[in-house]
Design a protein around this motif. Structure first.
Motif, PDB file in Angstrom:
ATOM      1  N   GLY A  98     -11.744 -12.384 -21.075  1.00  0.00           N
ATOM      2  CA  GLY A  98     -10.657 -11.867 -21.573  1.00  0.00           C
ATOM      3  C   GLY A  98     -11.884 -10.548 -21.809  1.00  0.00           C
ATOM      4  N   VAL A  99     -11.202  -9.797 -21.216  1.00  0.00           N
ATOM      5  CA  VAL A  99     -12.763  -8.581 -21.025  1.00  0.00           C
ATOM      6  C   VAL A  99     -12.035  -7.367 -22.228  1.00  0.00           C
ATOM      7  CG1 VAL A  99     -14.554  -6.251 -20.518  1.00  0.00           C
ATOM      8  CG2 VAL A  99     -13.847  -8.517 -18.870  1.00  0.00           C
ATOM      9  N   GLY A 100     -12.351  -7.820 -23.891  1.00  0.00           N
ATOM     10  CA  GLY A 100     -11.342  -6.258 -24.503  1.00  0.00           C
ATOM     11  C   GLY A 100     -12.678  -5.399 -24.364  1.00  0.00           C
ATOM     12  N   ALA A 101     -11.615  -3.937 -24.498  1.00  0.00           N
ATOM     13  CA  ALA A 101     -12.704  -3.186 -24.704  1.00  0.00           C
ATOM     14  C   ALA A 101     -11.596  -2.129 -25.150  1.00  0.00           C
ATOM     15  CB  ALA A 101     -13.338  -2.522 -24.198  1.00  0.00           C
ATOM     16  N   ARG A 102     -11.405  -0.416 -25.799  1.00  0.00           N
ATOM     17  CA  ARG A 102     -11.604   0.513 -25.840  1.00  0.00           C
ATOM     18  C   ARG A 102     -10.231   1.684 -24.645  1.00  0.00           C
ATOM     19  NH1 ARG A 102     -13.518   2.822 -31.331  1.00  0.00           N
ATOM     20  NH2 ARG A 102     -15.311   3.280 -29.467  1.00  0.00           N
ATOM     21  N   ASP A 103     -11.764   1.435 -24.226  1.00  0.00           N
ATOM     22  CA  ASP A 103     -12.271   3.143 -22.598  1.00  0.00           C
ATOM     23  C   ASP A 103     -11.427   2.089 -21.461  1.00  0.00           C
ATOM     24  OD1 ASP A 103     -13.102   3.824 -20.561  1.00  0.00           O
ATOM     25  OD2 ASP A 103     -14.004   5.077 -21.566  1.00  0.00           O
ATOM     26  N   ALA A 104      -9.758   2.678 -21.236  1.00  0.00           N
ATOM     27  CA  ALA A 104      -9.041   1.923 -20.043  1.00  0.00           C
ATOM     28  C   ALA A 104     -10.165   1.865 -18.704  1.00  0.00           C
ATOM     29  CB  ALA A 104      -8.003   2.514 -20.238  1.00  0.00           C
ATOM     30  N   GLU A 105     -11.064   2.935 -18.681  1.00  0.00           N
ATOM     31  CA  GLU A 105     -11.573   3.501 -17.436  1.00  0.00           C
ATOM     32  C   GLU A 105     -13.053   2.334 -17.244  1.00  0.00           C
ATOM     33  OE1 GLU A 105     -14.294   6.944 -14.502  1.00  0.00           O
ATOM     34  OE2 GLU A 105     -12.972   6.800 -16.596  1.00  0.00           O
ATOM     35  N   ARG A 106     -13.995   1.811 -18.050  1.00  0.00           N
ATOM     36  CA  ARG A 106     -14.885   1.061 -18.328  1.00  0.00           C
ATOM     37  C   ARG A 106     -14.255  -0.375 -18.291  1.00  0.00           C
ATOM     38  NH1 ARG A 106     -18.503   4.089 -23.082  1.00  0.00           N
ATOM     39  NH2 ARG A 106     -19.211   6.408 -21.822  1.00  0.00           N
ATOM     40  N   ARG A 107     -13.451  -0.048 -19.174  1.00  0.00           N
ATOM     41  CA  ARG A 107     -12.272  -1.670 -19.504  1.00  0.00           C
ATOM     42  C   ARG A 107     -12.584  -2.344 -17.850  1.00  0.00           C
ATOM     43  NH1 ARG A 107      -8.758  -1.357 -21.874  1.00  0.00           N
ATOM     44  NH2 ARG A 107      -6.822  -0.692 -20.588  1.00  0.00           N
ATOM     45  N   GLU A 108     -12.112  -0.898 -16.987  1.00  0.00           N
ATOM     46  CA  GLU A 108     -11.429  -1.876 -15.810  1.00  0.00           C
ATOM     47  C   GLU A 108     -12.814  -2.096 -14.706  1.00  0.00           C
ATOM     48  OE1 GLU A 108      -9.135  -3.128 -15.266  1.00  0.00           O
ATOM     49  OE2 GLU A 108      -8.427  -3.169 -16.869  1.00  0.00           O
ATOM     50  N   THR A 109     -13.994  -1.105 -14.628  1.00  0.00           N
ATOM     51  CA  THR A 109     -14.521  -1.421 -13.650  1.00  0.00           C
ATOM     52  C   THR A 109     -15.334  -2.135 -13.964  1.00  0.00           C
ATOM     53  OG1 THR A 109     -15.524   1.313 -13.928  1.00  0.00           O
ATOM     54  CG2 THR A 109     -17.072  -0.030 -13.574  1.00  0.00           C
ATOM     55  N   ALA A 110     -15.335  -3.261 -15.449  1.00  0.00           N
ATOM     56  CA  ALA A 110     -16.558  -3.943 -15.556  1.00  0.00           C
ATOM     57  C   ALA A 110     -15.523  -5.347 -15.500  1.00  0.00           C
ATOM     58  CB  ALA A 110     -16.490  -3.905 -17.769  1.00  0.00           C
ATOM     59  N   VAL A 111     -14.292  -5.297 -15.666  1.00  0.00           N
ATOM     60  CA  VAL A 111     -13.545  -6.896 -14.879  1.00  0.00           C
ATOM     61  C   VAL A 111     -13.806  -6.540 -13.300  1.00  0.00           C
ATOM     62  CG1 VAL A 111     -10.939  -7.497 -14.326  1.00  0.00           C
ATOM     63  CG2 VAL A 111     -11.367  -6.478 -16.304  1.00  0.00           C
ATOM     64  N   ALA A 112     -13.826  -5.066 -12.464  1.00  0.00           N
ATOM     65  CA  ALA A 112     -13.734  -5.253 -11.592  1.00  0.00           C
ATOM     66  C   ALA A 112     -15.433  -5.868 -10.727  1.00  0.00           C
ATOM     67  CB  ALA A 112     -14.307  -4.111 -10.855  1.00  0.00           C
ATOM     68  N   LYS A 113     -16.387  -5.526 -11.461  1.00  0.00           N
ATOM     69  CA  LYS A 113     -17.849  -5.789 -10.944  1.00  0.00           C
ATOM     70  C   LYS A 113     -17.521  -7.817 -11.439  1.00  0.00           C
ATOM     71  CE  LYS A 113     -22.640  -4.737 -12.920  1.00  0.00           C
ATOM     72  NZ  LYS A 113     -23.409  -3.833 -13.846  1.00  0.00           N
ATOM     73  N   LEU A 114     -17.455  -7.476 -12.493  1.00  0.00           N
ATOM     74  CA  LEU A 114     -17.178  -8.919 -12.893  1.00  0.00           C
ATOM     75  C   LEU A 114     -16.252  -9.916 -11.675  1.00  0.00           C
ATOM     76  CD1 LEU A 114     -16.019  -8.915 -16.434  1.00  0.00           C
ATOM     77  CD2 LEU A 114     -18.553  -9.806 -15.330  1.00  0.00           C
ATOM     78  N   ARG A 115     -15.726  -9.389 -11.281  1.00  0.00           N
ATOM     79  CA  ARG A 115     -14.605 -10.491 -10.284  1.00  0.00           C
ATOM     80  C   ARG A 115     -15.234 -10.399  -9.226  1.00  0.00           C
ATOM     81  NH1 ARG A 115      -8.733  -7.826 -11.445  1.00  0.00           N
ATOM     82  NH2 ARG A 115      -7.968  -8.616 -12.820  1.00  0.00           N
ATOM     83  N   ALA A 116     -15.946  -9.068  -8.685  1.00  0.00           N
ATOM     84  CA  ALA A 116     -16.981  -9.179  -7.458  1.00  0.00           C
ATOM     85  C   ALA A 116     -18.095 -10.347  -7.749  1.00  0.00           C
ATOM     86  CB  ALA A 116     -17.431  -8.210  -7.174  1.00  0.00           C
ATOM     87  N   ALA A 117     -18.334 -10.528  -9.057  1.00  0.00           N
ATOM     88  CA  ALA A 117     -19.717 -11.836  -9.104  1.00  0.00           C
ATOM     89  C   ALA A 117     -19.006 -13.026  -8.985  1.00  0.00           C
ATOM     90  CB  ALA A 117     -20.595 -11.293 -10.789  1.00  0.00           C
ATOM     91  N   GLY A 118     -16.883 -12.942  -8.319  1.00  0.00           N
ATOM     92  CA  GLY A 118     -16.667 -14.343  -8.392  1.00  0.00           C
ATOM     93  C   GLY A 118     -16.242 -15.239  -9.829  1.00  0.00           C
ATOM     94  N   VAL A 119     -16.070 -14.269 -10.833  1.00  0.00           N
ATOM     95  CA  VAL A 119     -15.282 -14.547 -12.343  1.00  0.00           C
ATOM     96  C   VAL A 119     -13.922 -14.309 -12.447  1.00  0.00           C
ATOM     97  CG1 VAL A 119     -15.545 -13.988 -14.614  1.00  0.00           C
ATOM     98  CG2 VAL A 119     -18.198 -14.031 -13.453  1.00  0.00           C
TER      99      VAL A 119
END
Length: 249
Positions: free
Chosen positions: A40-61
């Motif tokens: 679970g990527v906890g963060a206030r900023d929606a754009e940065r949060r979803e960018t981080a999630v996308a990057k992690l998913r791209a790495a197989g997480v």
């Protein structure tokens, strides 16, 4: 409930990392995700949060976003509900979100609002999130809580001549001392449970909190939190550690 969802709720470990959209928090999320955990990527900023999630998913997480402002009761309650709906329990909580507070922080001239802001996020925010997640953590067979602290919060080091503890910072440094004390109090209350709670010092890492002046990388800083998140059941609790071992209180 589908068979797939039942498996997810009972077998895959789930971790919530606060402030996980960048820096050390992101690297903690990446490191635990690489172990096959749901992150679970906890963060206030929606754009940065979803960018981080996308990057992690791209790495197989197996990553998912958790809208989370640790200073807001409703936000924290909603985050706990999201994790319960998705996973049914929480195996590890990493309280990483933190602020340094605006400068300067000389005790004789500081704006008291700066101190209040640091304590609200770095201490009260940790208490708020921890208490909201405790019912979910209690459902885990091996629950762990990691509070990301700093050696600048060590009173021993602060009062040791020649020890490197950074500039005078009456908001940030004492907020980490406060967090360390809070960690000990939780450990004392939870000593008869399976929950292990410890404080982690990542070292002086290059992040936006210090204008990227640190000499360590966020990935290096994440290692101690990852180790504490994956402690065996007979591991320590109520301690303060960096990658080299015990940090004095």
């Amino acid at each position: 409930m589908s068979e797939h969802r039942t498996e997810r709720k009972t077998e895959r470990k789930t971790v919530l990392v606060t402030g996980a959209n960048k820096g050390i928090g992101y690297e903690i999320a990446a490191g635990l995700g690489a172990l096959g955990w749901s992150v679970g990527v906890g963060a206030r900023d929606a754009e940065r949060r979803e960018t981080a999630v996308a990057k992690l998913r791209a790495a197989g997480v197996d990553a998912f976003g958790v809208p989370l402002d640790v200073t807001d009761d409703a936000s924290v309650t909603a985050a706990a509900g999201l994790i319960e709906d998705r996973a049914g329990r929480l195996d590890v909580l990493v309280n990483n979100a933190g602020v340094t507070g605006s400068a300067p922080q000389m005790p004789t001239t500081v704006d008291v609002a700066t101190v209040r802001t640091a304590v609200e996020t770095n201490v009260i925010g940790v208490i708020r999130v921890t208490n909201a997640m405790l019912p979910l953590l209690r459902r885990s067979p091996s629950p762990r809580i990691v509070n990301v602290s700093s050696s600048v919060g060590s009173l021993t080091l602060q009062t040791t001549p020649g020890a490197e503890t950074g500039p005078i910072a009456v908001a940030y440094s004492p907020s980490k001392t406060f967090l360390n004390a809070v960690t000990v109090q939780y450990a004392k209350e939870l000593q008869d449970t399976d929950i292990l709670i410890n404080a982690a010092c990542p070292g002086y890492c290059a992040t936006d909190l210090n204008g990227f002046q640190g000499h360590r990388t966020p990935e290096q800083g994440a290692t101690v939190a990852i180790r504490l998140a994956t402690l065996p059941d007979d591991g320590p609790t109520g301690g303060f550690f960096d990658e080299d071992g015990v940090v004095p209180w």
